[in-house]
Design a protein around this motif. Structure first.
Motif, mmCIF file in Angstrom:
data_model
loop_
_atom_site.group_PDB
_atom_site.id
_atom_site.type_symbol
_atom_site.label_atom_id
_atom_site.label_comp_id
_atom_site.label_asym_id
_atom_site.label_seq_id
_atom_site.Cartn_x
_atom_site.Cartn_y
_atom_site.Cartn_z
ATOM 1 N N GLU A 501 44.943 -12.420 68.275
ATOM 2 C CA GLU A 501 43.949 -12.995 67.356
ATOM 3 C C GLU A 501 42.652 -12.206 67.318
ATOM 4 O OE1 GLU A 501 43.440 -17.072 68.724
ATOM 5 O OE2 GLU A 501 45.482 -16.910 69.509
ATOM 6 N N VAL A 502 42.562 -11.148 68.136
ATOM 7 C CA VAL A 502 41.250 -10.489 68.240
ATOM 8 C C VAL A 502 41.323 -8.978 68.031
ATOM 9 C CG1 VAL A 502 40.326 -12.222 69.795
ATOM 10 C CG2 VAL A 502 41.497 -10.246 70.748
ATOM 11 N N ASP A 503 40.129 -8.386 67.766
ATOM 12 C CA ASP A 503 40.044 -6.938 67.537
ATOM 13 C C ASP A 503 39.448 -6.216 68.730
ATOM 14 O OD1 ASP A 503 40.693 -7.625 64.868
ATOM 15 O OD2 ASP A 503 38.565 -8.127 64.566
ATOM 16 N N LEU A 504 38.875 -6.983 69.651
ATOM 17 C CA LEU A 504 38.212 -6.363 70.796
ATOM 18 C C LEU A 504 38.176 -7.381 71.936
ATOM 19 C CD1 LEU A 504 36.277 -4.094 71.978
ATOM 20 C CD2 LEU A 504 34.388 -5.430 71.045
ATOM 21 N N VAL A 505 38.336 -6.852 73.173
ATOM 22 C CA VAL A 505 38.218 -7.738 74.341
ATOM 23 C C VAL A 505 36.998 -7.302 75.152
ATOM 24 C CG1 VAL A 505 39.310 -8.542 76.477
ATOM 25 C CG2 VAL A 505 40.714 -8.092 74.450
ATOM 26 N N LEU A 506 36.094 -8.248 75.425
ATOM 27 C CA LEU A 506 34.974 -7.991 76.344
ATOM 28 C C LEU A 506 35.291 -8.757 77.603
ATOM 29 C CD1 LEU A 506 31.642 -8.476 74.333
ATOM 30 C CD2 LEU A 506 32.779 -6.367 74.962
ATOM 31 N N LEU A 517 39.959 -5.309 85.437
ATOM 32 C CA LEU A 517 40.781 -4.090 85.384
ATOM 33 C C LEU A 517 42.257 -4.448 85.334
ATOM 34 C CD1 LEU A 517 38.573 -2.178 87.894
ATOM 35 C CD2 LEU A 517 39.111 -1.375 85.601
ATOM 36 N N GLU A 518 42.602 -5.472 86.102
ATOM 37 C CA GLU A 518 44.012 -5.924 86.062
ATOM 38 C C GLU A 518 44.354 -6.482 84.681
ATOM 39 O OE1 GLU A 518 44.310 -7.118 90.792
ATOM 40 O OE2 GLU A 518 43.683 -8.611 89.330
ATOM 41 N N LEU A 519 43.392 -7.142 84.087
ATOM 42 C CA LEU A 519 43.616 -7.680 82.744
ATOM 43 C C LEU A 519 43.861 -6.535 81.764
ATOM 44 C CD1 LEU A 519 43.624 -9.942 80.613
ATOM 45 C CD2 LEU A 519 41.137 -9.747 80.507
ATOM 46 N N ALA A 520 43.030 -5.459 81.880
ATOM 47 C CA ALA A 520 43.196 -4.308 80.988
ATOM 48 C C ALA A 520 44.595 -3.725 81.145
ATOM 49 C CB ALA A 520 42.143 -3.260 81.305
ATOM 50 N N PRO A 531 41.212 -2.731 71.966
ATOM 51 C CA PRO A 531 40.318 -2.061 72.927
ATOM 52 C C PRO A 531 39.678 -3.063 73.900
ATOM 53 C CG PRO A 531 39.392 -1.968 70.705
ATOM 54 C CD PRO A 531 40.708 -2.639 70.587
ATOM 55 N N VAL A 532 39.580 -2.614 75.160
ATOM 56 C CA VAL A 532 39.013 -3.502 76.184
ATOM 57 C C VAL A 532 37.733 -2.867 76.725
ATOM 58 C CG1 VAL A 532 39.402 -4.634 78.407
ATOM 59 C CG2 VAL A 532 41.329 -4.253 76.841
ATOM 60 N N LEU A 533 36.650 -3.631 76.645
ATOM 61 C CA LEU A 533 35.375 -3.159 77.191
ATOM 62 C C LEU A 533 35.090 -3.966 78.451
ATOM 63 C CD1 LEU A 533 32.907 -1.348 76.662
ATOM 64 C CD2 LEU A 533 31.915 -3.197 75.331
ATOM 65 N N LEU A 534 34.912 -3.241 79.564
ATOM 66 C CA LEU A 534 34.701 -3.924 80.849
ATOM 67 C C LEU A 534 33.202 -4.036 81.135
ATOM 68 C CD1 LEU A 534 36.395 -4.815 83.513
ATOM 69 C CD2 LEU A 534 35.412 -2.734 84.463
ATOM 70 N N HIS A 550 42.925 2.137 81.223
ATOM 71 C CA HIS A 550 43.296 1.280 80.097
ATOM 72 C C HIS A 550 42.080 0.705 79.385
ATOM 73 C CE1 HIS A 550 47.226 1.694 81.726
ATOM 74 N NE2 HIS A 550 46.886 1.100 82.873
ATOM 75 N N LEU A 551 40.921 1.166 79.796
ATOM 76 C CA LEU A 551 39.705 0.605 79.210
ATOM 77 C C LEU A 551 39.230 1.458 78.050
ATOM 78 C CD1 LEU A 551 37.713 -0.227 82.462
ATOM 79 C CD2 LEU A 551 38.900 -1.840 80.964
ATOM 80 N N PHE A 552 38.595 0.787 77.104
ATOM 81 C CA PHE A 552 37.934 1.541 76.050
ATOM 82 C C PHE A 552 36.583 2.038 76.565
ATOM 83 C CE2 PHE A 552 34.682 1.499 72.783
ATOM 84 C CZ PHE A 552 35.178 2.522 71.978
ATOM 85 N N GLY A 553 35.965 1.241 77.424
ATOM 86 C CA GLY A 553 34.666 1.643 77.971
ATOM 87 C C GLY A 553 34.211 0.698 79.067
ATOM 88 N N ILE A 554 33.190 1.159 79.792
ATOM 89 C CA ILE A 554 32.629 0.340 80.864
ATOM 90 C C ILE A 554 31.128 0.201 80.598
ATOM 91 C CG2 ILE A 554 32.137 0.222 83.344
ATOM 92 C CD1 ILE A 554 34.630 1.835 83.840
ATOM 93 N N ALA A 555 30.618 -1.011 80.716
ATOM 94 C CA ALA A 555 29.172 -1.196 80.534
ATOM 95 C C ALA A 555 28.618 -1.910 81.750
ATOM 96 C CB ALA A 555 28.900 -2.001 79.281
#
Ligand code: ADP
Length: 743
Positions: A501-506, A517-520, A531-534, A550-555
């Motif tokens: 249902e989504v375009d991005l995971v935060l 990280l396990e979720l990614a 894409p997954v942003l951690l 597996h992450l798109f990025g880390i913030a």
């Protein structure tokens, strides 16, 4: 004339006389009737008048009796009044318009020691004369004549000002004289000796307290200054010393000196600030500054101690509030550091949430900015809430005793905020947590409200995964204000059910059961390309985890709004070719048609650093913080060999002295693995033992290069550049390509 004629004439005369008689009789009876009527009327009037006279008499008697009663009452009232006047301890006298005493109470007369002259009838001038002649009054600097002159002039005024006179026995009498309409004067002599004495004592006490306070402030300011000067020397020299060649042990000592010195400087600065504020010498220096950035800078400072305790630091900055204001950034930061520092200090687990709200007023160009800092810490007992804002005041109980501090932070913060024309407050529940808040009026430096940053095409729905509801709420609100649809999940398992249902995971990093990280990894394994942003409080650590691929990025958490927006920007555009209408952001995208366009970037250079000392790991991390690399640490030689196999680094930095297996042995192991499987990964030794000839032994162990401690940034960067394989992203590549990098 004939007889007949004479008779006729006589008859005619008689007849005329009879008629006249009749007429006169008629007139007489009419007059009689009138007289009768008059007499009757007169009679009535006499009766009425008599009745009235009787009435008036009765009335007169009644009035006379009432007057008698009233006179009696007046006499009683006068007696009572006089009795009361006699009983009061202050003097009371009445003078007539000729300045002669009409009456005086006992207290008034007592002052004259019952001298015969002073009694009703005496003139005011004589009274003054008696006062000076008998030495009853202390005329101070004035000669008796002058004193009397002054008193007479005063007395003659239409409204004399009250005056205090001093008697021979140091009693103080305040004379209050009021002139009445007929020229009478009522004179009051109030004995104010006690008040004068009390006032004298108060004045002396106040002068003493002020002198003590001045001495204290001067002492504190002097001491602070005196300590600060040599302390700057200590800290400065420790810093310079740290840059010279030191052994690890010496380095630790120097760091300790520097850290302790800096901690001491903070305390001294507090004391100095406090004495400056007390002496009203502290001035604000307003200039444009970014409030949100200031908050995040303070967060960065506090992040290490928060991380050690496992605390989550959150920032919720009102999306519609500008971030640039005119104010004194240093002093606002000081207040933030105090309040946020306390929140972290007094919280063992849970979170610290900084919330910023404010309503900008476009007309005045000002905003009342309210900042609250909420923690889930030890709280403050209700009876101590007022106490803690006092200088050097701390809550003294078992829970508190373990924390250090000067007890000046809140006192300073409160004074700084009131200098900024604001206010500070706190609400707290003992054992549950506290919420400190302050409100300051700030001029907006840029009156234009921040426009909604555009979200990438096709980005419509975001999945927020966080076990902490406060954080979910903040992100949800921020994303919704951007027009995005938001689904919130409290754990990874739940999140996996909503991927379509989504375009991005935060996602948050640290969560029970399944972490970010396990979720990614699980998302990747499910075949989803979302894409997954951690969001993590420890990006370096997260970047070293295998799940990071597996992450798109880390913030870094908490994410400043600007960074969150730019992260969202870097996700897009999300292309949905058959559904070009992006005007309905709340609509979920058709998942099959969504593709994420991730630029084709080469992977990062993998670097393994074997280093057992945590501080040195930190120093190393700091020195390569500008390099875009994938870094992993091994805590000893054994771990280094294992990671060499699982992580396949492009370059290894190897400490020589390490527990379990030292650097030389680990290098030998690695070289023997390579002998079997092929390849040669450059290994750079990091050693504190750069003695003559030592390099020979190190190089003989299979090490390619060596760096001596303290490490130099330039040397490390040189080694990184030299060892970077062609096919991977250069650690110091231009920003465009690095922007898409993880970490
Ligand atoms: P310091 O922190 O140096 O002791 P402060 O003036 O900043 O001095 O704080 C005074 C006292 O108020 C602290 O010692 C502590 O007892 C209490 N206090 C301040 N902030 C908090 C908080 N967030 N939670 C619990 N207690 C607090």
């Amino acid at each position: 004339m004939s007889l007949a004629n004479k008779l006729a004439e006589e008859r005619r005369g008689r007849l005329a006389a009879e008629r006249l008689l009749e007429l006169k009789q008629a007139e007489l009876s009419a007059a009689n009737r009138k007289l009768g009527r008059h007499a009757a009327a007169l009679q009535g009037e006499i009766v009425e008048t008599r009745a009235e006279v009787a009435n008036v008499r009765t009335e007169n008697e009644r009035v006379r009796s009432e007057l008698g009663q009233a006179n009696q009452k007046v006499e009683v009232a006068e007696r009572r009044l006089w009795h009361s006047v006699q009983t009061i301890t202050d003097g009371f006298a009445i003078f007539n318009s000729d300045n002669e005493m009409v009456a005086a109470n006992a207290s008034y007369l007592a002052v004259f020691d019952n001298l015969d002259v002073v009694r009703p009838g005496v003139n005011y001038i004589t009274i003054l004369q008696v006062l000076t002649d008998e030495g009853i009054v202390n005329t101070g600097n004035l000669a008796p004549d002058d004193w009397r002159q002054m008193m007479v002039e005063r007395w003659m005024q239409s409204a004399p000002e009250p005056i205090t006179i001093r008697l021979w026995n140091d009693q103080y009498i305040r004379l209050v004289d009021r002139r009445g309409q007929a020229g009478d004067i009522v004179s009051l002599g109030l004995n104010i000796t006690e008040s004068v004495e009390h006032e004298k004592q108060l004045k002396a006490a106040r002068a003493q307290a002020e002198a003590a306070s001045r001495a204290k402030s001067a002492f504190l300011a002097n001491m602070s200054h005196e300590i600060r000067t040599p302390m700057n020397g200590v800290v400065g020299m420790a810093e310079l010393l740290a840059d010279t060649g030191l052994s690890e042990e010496q380095q630790l000592y120097v760091d300790t000196i520097r850290n302790s010195g800096e901690a001491l400087l903070v305390i001294i600065n507090d004391v100095l600030d406090y004495s400056k504020i007390e002496a009203q010498k502290l001035q604000l220096h307003p200039e444009p500054f970014d409030l949100e950035r200031s908050i995040h800078e303070v967060i960065m400072l506090l992040q290490p101690s928060a991380r050690d305790k496992g605390l989550t630091l959150l920032v919720d900055y009102d999306l519609f509030l500008p971030t640039t204001f005119v104010g004194d950034p240093g002093r606002i930061r000081q207040v933030l550091t105090n309040l946020m520092g306390n929140a972290v200090k007094f919280t063992q687990d849970g979170h610290v949430l900084v919330r910023v709200i404010g309503v900008p007023d476009a007309d005045t160009g000002e905003a009342q900015v309210t900042i609250t800092i909420e923690d889930t810490g030890i709280g403050i007992p209700e009876d101590k809430i007022e106490h803690i804002f006092g200088e050097f005041n701390q809550v003294e109980n078992d829970r508190n005793r373990q924390f250090d501090g000067t007890g000046l932070g809140l006192a300073i913060s409160q004074r700084l905020v009131s200098l900024m024309k604001g206010e500070v407050w706190v609400t707290s529940e003992d054992g549950v947590g506290s919420c400190f808040g302050f409100r300051v009026p700030l001029t907006m430096s840029d009156e234009v409200l921040p426009a909604h940053p555009p979200v990438p095409d096709g980005l419509r729905r975001v999945l927020v995964v966080d076990d902490l509801s406060a954080n979910r709420l903040i992100l949800e609100r921020q994303l919704e204000q951007l027009g995005l649809g938001v689904i919130c999940c409290a754990n990874g398992a739940d999140a996996l059910r909503h991927l379509d249902e989504v375009d991005l995971v935060l996602t948050d990093h640290n969560m029970p059961e399944m972490d970010g990280l396990e979720l990614a990894e699980a998302i990747h394994a499910s075949g989803s390309t979302v894409p997954v942003l951690l969001l993590t409080s420890n990006p370096t650590f997260a970047a070293n985890d295998p799940g990071a691929q597996h992450l798109f990025g880390i913030a870094q958490k908490p994410v400043p709004r600007a960074e969150l927006f730019s992260r969202l920007q870097s996700v897009g555009p999300i292309v949905a070719p058959d559904a070009p209408d992006t005007a309905a952001p709340a609509e979920p995208p058709v998942v099959e048609e969504v593709q994420v366009q991730v630029p084709d970037t080469p992977r990062l250079m993998r670097v393994l650093a074997a280093e057992d000392n945590k501080t040195n790991q930190l120093v190393f991390t700091k020195m390569i913080k500008d390099a875009k690399i994938d870094l992993k640490f091994a805590a000893n030689g054994l771990e280094a060999v294992e990671l060499f196999q699982s992580f396949a680094p492009d370059l290894v930095f190897m400490d020589i002295s390490m527990p379990k297996m030292d650097g030389k042995q680990a290098t030998a192991e690695i070289r023997s693995i390579e002998a079997e499987h092929g390849g040669h990964v450059p290994i750079v030794a990091m050693t504190a033992h750069a003695m003559e000839g030592d390099d020979q032994g190190i190089l003989a162990a299979g090490i390619d290069h060596y760096l001596t401690k303290p490490l130099r940034k330039a040397e490390i960067h040189k080694r990184l550049s030299a060892a970077c394989p062609d096919a991977v992203t250069h650690p110091f590549a231009q920003k465009e390509s690095a922007d898409h990098a993880v970490g």
